[in-house]
Design a protein around this motif. Structure first.
Motif, PDB file in Angstrom:
ATOM      1  N   PRO A 293     -29.065 -62.092  68.140  1.00 29.27           N
ATOM      2  CA  PRO A 293     -30.466 -62.526  68.184  1.00 29.27           C
ATOM      3  C   PRO A 293     -30.632 -63.691  69.165  1.00 29.27           C
ATOM      4  CG  PRO A 293     -29.661 -62.376  65.919  1.00 29.27           C
ATOM      5  CD  PRO A 293     -28.476 -62.260  66.808  1.00 29.27           C
ATOM      6  N   ASP A 294     -31.703 -63.685  69.919  1.00 27.00           N
ATOM      7  CA  ASP A 294     -31.866 -64.732  70.932  1.00 27.00           C
ATOM      8  C   ASP A 294     -32.609 -65.959  70.412  1.00 27.00           C
ATOM      9  OD1 ASP A 294     -34.493 -63.909  70.762  1.00 27.00           O
ATOM     10  OD2 ASP A 294     -34.631 -63.168  72.825  1.00 27.00           O
ATOM     11  N   ASP A 295     -32.912 -65.998  69.109  1.00 24.52           N
ATOM     12  CA  ASP A 295     -33.621 -67.152  68.559  1.00 24.52           C
ATOM     13  C   ASP A 295     -32.878 -67.793  67.386  1.00 24.52           C
ATOM     14  OD1 ASP A 295     -33.986 -64.999  66.868  1.00 24.52           O
ATOM     15  OD2 ASP A 295     -36.114 -65.392  66.488  1.00 24.52           O
ATOM     16  N   VAL A 296     -31.591 -67.505  67.248  1.00 28.38           N
ATOM     17  CA  VAL A 296     -30.780 -68.074  66.169  1.00 28.38           C
ATOM     18  C   VAL A 296     -29.731 -69.004  66.778  1.00 28.38           C
ATOM     19  CG1 VAL A 296     -29.180 -67.600  64.274  1.00 28.38           C
ATOM     20  CG2 VAL A 296     -31.116 -66.062  64.690  1.00 28.38           C
ATOM     21  N   PRO A 297     -29.789 -70.301  66.488  1.00 27.25           N
ATOM     22  CA  PRO A 297     -28.771 -71.218  67.032  1.00 27.25           C
ATOM     23  C   PRO A 297     -27.372 -70.814  66.579  1.00 27.25           C
ATOM     24  CG  PRO A 297     -30.608 -72.441  66.084  1.00 27.25           C
ATOM     25  CD  PRO A 297     -30.797 -71.012  65.675  1.00 27.25           C
ATOM     26  N   GLY A 298     -26.400 -71.082  67.431  1.00 22.01           N
ATOM     27  CA  GLY A 298     -25.026 -70.752  67.095  1.00 22.01           C
ATOM     28  C   GLY A 298     -24.307 -71.903  66.410  1.00 22.01           C
ATOM     29  N   LEU A 299     -23.102 -71.612  65.912  1.00 23.64           N
ATOM     30  CA  LEU A 299     -22.270 -72.641  65.316  1.00 23.64           C
ATOM     31  C   LEU A 299     -21.640 -73.489  66.419  1.00 23.64           C
ATOM     32  CD1 LEU A 299     -22.631 -70.832  62.819  1.00 23.64           C
ATOM     33  CD2 LEU A 299     -20.242 -71.266  62.239  1.00 23.64           C
ATOM     34  N   GLU A 300     -21.735 -74.799  66.279  1.00 25.30           N
ATOM     35  CA  GLU A 300     -21.147 -75.736  67.224  1.00 25.30           C
ATOM     36  C   GLU A 300     -20.378 -76.802  66.440  1.00 25.30           C
ATOM     37  OE1 GLU A 300     -23.949 -75.835  71.064  1.00 25.30           O
ATOM     38  OE2 GLU A 300     -24.907 -76.700  69.300  1.00 25.30           O
ATOM     39  N   PRO A 301     -19.199 -76.447  65.928  1.00 21.80           N
ATOM     40  CA  PRO A 301     -18.428 -77.401  65.125  1.00 21.80           C
ATOM     41  C   PRO A 301     -18.138 -78.677  65.909  1.00 21.80           C
ATOM     42  CG  PRO A 301     -17.091 -75.496  65.750  1.00 21.80           C
ATOM     43  CD  PRO A 301     -18.493 -75.172  66.098  1.00 21.80           C
ATOM     44  N   THR A 302     -18.347 -79.798  65.242  1.00 21.23           N
ATOM     45  CA  THR A 302     -18.258 -81.105  65.895  1.00 21.23           C
ATOM     46  C   THR A 302     -17.337 -82.019  65.096  1.00 21.23           C
ATOM     47  OG1 THR A 302     -20.521 -80.834  66.712  1.00 21.23           O
ATOM     48  CG2 THR A 302     -19.617 -83.068  66.721  1.00 21.23           C
ATOM     49  N   PHE A 303     -16.497 -82.763  65.796  1.00 24.33           N
ATOM     50  CA  PHE A 303     -15.549 -83.682  65.164  1.00 24.33           C
ATOM     51  C   PHE A 303     -16.271 -85.003  64.877  1.00 24.33           C
ATOM     52  CE2 PHE A 303     -11.985 -86.483  64.645  1.00 24.33           C
ATOM     53  CZ  PHE A 303     -10.912 -85.688  64.259  1.00 24.33           C
ATOM     54  N   VAL A 304     -16.312 -85.398  63.605  1.00 24.39           N
ATOM     55  CA  VAL A 304     -17.003 -86.623  63.186  1.00 24.39           C
ATOM     56  C   VAL A 304     -16.021 -87.496  62.408  1.00 24.39           C
ATOM     57  CG1 VAL A 304     -18.968 -87.599  61.938  1.00 24.39           C
ATOM     58  CG2 VAL A 304     -19.170 -85.327  63.003  1.00 24.39           C
ATOM     59  N   ARG A 305     -15.724 -88.664  62.943  1.00 23.54           N
ATOM     60  CA  ARG A 305     -14.883 -89.629  62.212  1.00 23.54           C
ATOM     61  C   ARG A 305     -15.741 -90.341  61.182  1.00 23.54           C
ATOM     62  NH1 ARG A 305     -11.659 -92.238  59.547  1.00 23.54           N
ATOM     63  NH2 ARG A 305     -10.152 -93.749  60.376  1.00 23.54           N
ATOM     64  N   VAL A 306     -15.261 -90.416  59.946  1.00 28.62           N
ATOM     65  CA  VAL A 306     -15.987 -91.070  58.855  1.00 28.62           C
ATOM     66  C   VAL A 306     -15.234 -92.331  58.462  1.00 28.62           C
ATOM     67  CG1 VAL A 306     -17.010 -90.787  56.568  1.00 28.62           C
ATOM     68  CG2 VAL A 306     -16.698 -88.783  58.040  1.00 28.62           C
ATOM     69  N   ARG A 307     -15.916 -93.471  58.537  1.00 30.37           N
ATOM     70  CA  ARG A 307     -15.308 -94.756  58.159  1.00 30.37           C
ATOM     71  C   ARG A 307     -15.981 -95.282  56.894  1.00 30.37           C
ATOM     72  NH1 ARG A 307     -12.099 -96.505  62.169  1.00 30.37           N
ATOM     73  NH2 ARG A 307     -12.474 -95.698  64.271  1.00 30.37           N
ATOM     74  N   TRP A 308     -15.172 -95.673  55.927  1.00 28.01           N
ATOM     75  CA  TRP A 308     -15.670 -96.113  54.631  1.00 28.01           C
ATOM     76  C   TRP A 308     -15.546 -97.618  54.498  1.00 28.01           C
ATOM     77  CZ3 TRP A 308     -17.932 -92.715  51.233  1.00 28.01           C
ATOM     78  CH2 TRP A 308     -17.784 -91.360  51.548  1.00 28.01           C
ATOM     79  N   ASP A 309     -16.559 -98.245  53.933  1.00 28.88           N
ATOM     80  CA  ASP A 309     -16.482 -99.674  53.642  1.00 28.88           C
ATOM     81  C   ASP A 309     -15.299 -99.935  52.707  1.00 28.88           C
ATOM     82  OD1 ASP A 309     -18.690 -99.975  55.143  1.00 28.88           O
ATOM     83  OD2 ASP A 309     -20.001-100.725  53.555  1.00 28.88           O
ATOM     84  N   HIS A 310     -14.593-101.026  52.964  1.00 32.14           N
ATOM     85  CA  HIS A 310     -13.417-101.427  52.172  1.00 32.14           C
ATOM     86  C   HIS A 310     -12.295-100.391  52.291  1.00 32.14           C
ATOM     87  CE1 HIS A 310     -16.217-104.342  50.637  1.00 32.14           C
ATOM     88  NE2 HIS A 310     -16.942-103.403  50.050  1.00 32.14           N
ATOM     89  N   GLY A 311     -12.336 -99.587  53.350  1.00 34.09           N
ATOM     90  CA  GLY A 311     -11.263 -98.608  53.569  1.00 34.09           C
ATOM     91  C   GLY A 311     -10.412 -98.983  54.761  1.00 34.09           C
ATOM     92  N   ASP A 312     -10.229-100.310  54.965  1.00 30.65           N
ATOM     93  CA  ASP A 312      -9.550-100.766  56.175  1.00 30.65           C
ATOM     94  C   ASP A 312      -8.082-101.109  55.953  1.00 30.65           C
ATOM     95  OD1 ASP A 312     -10.060-102.888  54.554  1.00 30.65           O
ATOM     96  OD2 ASP A 312     -11.082-104.120  56.059  1.00 30.65           O
ATOM     97  N   ARG A 313      -7.558-100.851  54.752  1.00 30.95           N
ATOM     98  CA  ARG A 313      -6.161-101.222  54.492  1.00 30.95           C
ATOM     99  C   ARG A 313      -5.216-100.483  55.437  1.00 30.95           C
ATOM    100  NH1 ARG A 313      -4.047-101.188  48.442  1.00 30.95           N
ATOM    101  NH2 ARG A 313      -5.539-102.930  48.448  1.00 30.95           N
ATOM    102  N   ASP A 314      -5.449 -99.178  55.656  1.00 32.34           N
ATOM    103  CA  ASP A 314      -4.611 -98.420  56.588  1.00 32.34           C
ATOM    104  C   ASP A 314      -5.484 -97.827  57.689  1.00 32.34           C
ATOM    105  OD1 ASP A 314      -5.978 -96.576  55.110  1.00 32.34           O
ATOM    106  OD2 ASP A 314      -4.239 -95.335  54.596  1.00 32.34           O
ATOM    107  N   ALA A 315      -6.522 -98.566  58.092  1.00 34.03           N
ATOM    108  CA  ALA A 315      -7.484 -98.053  59.072  1.00 34.03           C
ATOM    109  C   ALA A 315      -6.816 -97.701  60.390  1.00 34.03           C
ATOM    110  CB  ALA A 315      -8.597 -99.079  59.292  1.00 34.03           C
ATOM    111  N   ASN A 316      -5.909 -98.555  60.855  1.00 31.96           N
ATOM    112  CA  ASN A 316      -5.262 -98.293  62.148  1.00 31.96           C
ATOM    113  C   ASN A 316      -4.439 -97.010  62.101  1.00 31.96           C
ATOM    114  OD1 ASN A 316      -6.377-100.595  63.274  1.00 31.96           O
ATOM    115  ND2 ASN A 316      -4.609-101.886  62.758  1.00 31.96           N
TER     116      ASN A 316
END
Length: 578
Positions: A293-316
């Motif tokens: 179909p020419d009017d249905v967007p396709g899948l475009e998987p995207t890499f998203v890094r998620v950072r959590w507050d107080h999650g910096d103990r092993d952040a590096n």
């Protein structure tokens, strides 16, 4: 560290015993150790890897349709050279899990505090999974949906890549025999393709997974609704299962359960699933051709890094592992795995990453539609929810004299309608008309059209009586269609008219009267379930069949499993307990 020490001691003990008792006992002890300490115990004892420390585990949350492909990529990455030290140890691991796309969007925008500190009534760790280090949605538009809905107290920050790392169009996967009736596989909108399938010889069906659970189904729904405002009408173009399958993976696994259904069913699914398979062997699917179909967007998987507050103990360390996985996934090795899974390039002409292994039925080069828009997806999901929310049902009960012998008991007219009431809930609106009379009013109101408790509805049916009169089904149906069309003019709530009769008065549903009713049913936007308590009423060309086909409803007669089938029709519209 404590676990590592225990495993090291256990390994030393096993090696000492093995020197005396040999490899047979070692195999037995390895099994015991694996049971008590997990897979790492085996890893520590094989290949002289007892000095390897436990590797950091990267948590990757993704869309349900993407999970098998992302798991294949994670497995390949784990065994890759980039993830292996000079000592033969693994630098890191990847845990892939999935959850409903809309639930993830809601959790990342409004429930990040509960994700960190779960409560009994609000626990994303239970409902979705652990706090992700990486999120791979099926479209980057989901990031916009999250940020647009975020509240003040947000404990997770999203850092998306600037673009997707792969692409897969959403296709109409059509059995090859049906695909011939559609002609060219590209260049038409989805609604036109669905109309063409409906006009094809035979009985074609179009299936779509749950748009609230997976983005591919939501984007297909966006194309199905188009620029119009009739979501309810668009939904009537699709086959109406009692509950849609949660994902395209599940849908393609369940269609082969019935060969006849598989042979006549087109499925709205991501193209890559036609290449990679779906892991539900030994099920054998009917061969399908992808129509684009020419009017249905396709899948475009995207890499998203998620950072959590107080999650910096092993952040590096987590940053290093996330970056290493991203670099591998978007590099030559990762693209090779994605190609094997059936994905296309994320840019340019969107060529298949593994063109040599393209299956018959796929098109080499496709022109991609515009990418999904976050506001468009939210609006489509809202329209879908309205079209499947609380419903409206109008029951027409033939109360003419000929119904006397089909009136009493659970299989009589009122008894059958009573057995459909569990499909209706407290938010549904419904009413009951007793149909009788040839002049003036064509019916008497047994139950006023509004919300009801089930006891009130049952009480109304218990007061219903057969009348010493004939009925005019054409006039009653015209009144019912006008009544329901007026009530559905301002929203997309699902609607249904149920006409239950013995068919004796169908002699008045002929000629110009039948033509007028069928034409009105085709434009009113309300499905009609024509239910006849005698056999043969749903044969080709009969009034009940013509009415059901014109309204996109259903015809049922005594030759069907009538009561459960009618219950299912009502339950699809209602919000009852079943």
């Amino acid at each position: 560290p404590r676990r590592s020490r225990l495993l090291a001691r256990a390994a030393d003990s096993v090696r000492a015993v093995t020197d005396r008792l040999g490899r047979t006992l070692l195999t037995f002890l390895l099994a015991l150790l694996a049971t008590g300490a997990g897979g790492y115990g085996i890893f520590a004892l094989i290949g002289d890897a007892g000095t390897c420390a436990p590797s950091l585990e990267l948590r990757v949350l993704t869309d349900p349709d993407l999970e098998p492909a992302m798991q294949a990529a994670a497995d390949a990455y784990f065994a890759s050279a980039v993830n292996t030290t000079d000592d033969g140890c693994r630098r890191g691991g990847v845990t892939v899990y999935s959850a409903g796309a809309s639930a993830v969007v809601t959790a990342l925008s409004k429930r990040t505090d509960a994700w960190q500190q779960p409560r009994e009534d609000d626990n994303p760790q239970r409902d979705i999974g652990p706090q992700p280090d990486v999120w791979i949605p099926a479209t980057g538009a989901d990031v916009g949906r999250v940020t647009a809905a975020q509240e003040d107290r947000v404990f997770a920050r999203l850092e998306p890549d600037t673009g997707p790392f792969a692409y897969s169009p959403v296709v109409l996967a059509v059995p090859k025999d049906l695909a011939r009736t559609l002609g060219k596989p590209t260049g038409r909108p989805l609604s036109e393709l669905v109309d063409a399938l409906e006009a094809a010889p035979g009985t074609a069906e179009v299936h779509r997974p749950d748009p609230g659970f997976t983005d591919s189904a939501l984007m297909a729904t966006l194309g199905l609704y188009g620029d119009g405002d009739d979501a309810r009408g668009a939904e009537r173009l699709l086959t109406r299962p009692e509950r849609p399958e949660p994902s395209a993976v599940k849908l393609l696994c369940t269609l082969p359960d019935d060969d006849a259904v598989d042979d006549r069913s087109a499925a709205l699914v991501p193209e890559f699933l036609l290449r990679s398979g779906i892991g539900c062997h030994p099920a054998t699917r009917v061969p399908r051709t992808a129509v684009y179909p020419d009017d249905v967007p396709g899948l475009e998987p995207t890499f998203v890094r998620v950072r959590w507050d107080h999650g910096d103990r092993d952040a590096n360390a987590r940053d290093d592992e996330a970056n290493r996985f991203r670099t591998w996934l978007t590099g030559a090795e990762g693209r090779a795995v994605l190609g094997e899974q059936g994905f296309r390039s994320a840019s340019g002409d969107r060529a298949l990453l593994d063109s040599e292994s393209a299956l018959d039925g796929l098109t080499d080069v496709v022109r991609p539609p515009d990418s999904a828009d976050s506001s468009g997806l939210d609006e489509t999901l809202e329209e879908y929810g309205n079209a499947h929310g609380s419903g409206r049902v109008l029951f027409l009960l033939d109360s003419s004299g000929s119904m006397a012998g089909l009136w009493d008991g659970p299989s009589g007219g009122p008894g059958i309608l009573k057995r459909t009431l569990p499909g209706l809930g407290g938010e549904d609106q419904y009413g009951i008309w007793a149909v009788h009379g040839l002049e003036g009013r064509t019916h008497t109101e047994l139950l006023r059209f509004r919300t009801h408790s089930r006891k009130d509805a049952e009480r109304a049916l218990e007061t219903a009586k057969v009348r010493d009169a004939e009925a005019d089904p054409a006039a009653a149906l015209l009144d019912a269609l006008a009544f329901m069309r007026e009530r559905g003019a301002d929203d997309e709530r699902p609607q249904l008219i149920v006409y239950l009769t013995d068919g004796e008065d169908d002699t008045r549903l002929t000629g110009d009267e039948l033509k007028q009713v069928v034409e009105r049913a085709g434009t009113a936007g309300v499905p009609v379930a024509m239910v006849t308590l005698n056999s043969g009423a749903c044969d080709r060309g009969r009034p009940g069949t013509l009415m059901a086909e014109a309204s996109r409803g259903r015809c049922l007669d005594a030759g069907d499993d009538l009561v459960p089938a009618l219950h299912d029709e009502v339950a699809r519209v209602g919000t009852g307990e079943e």
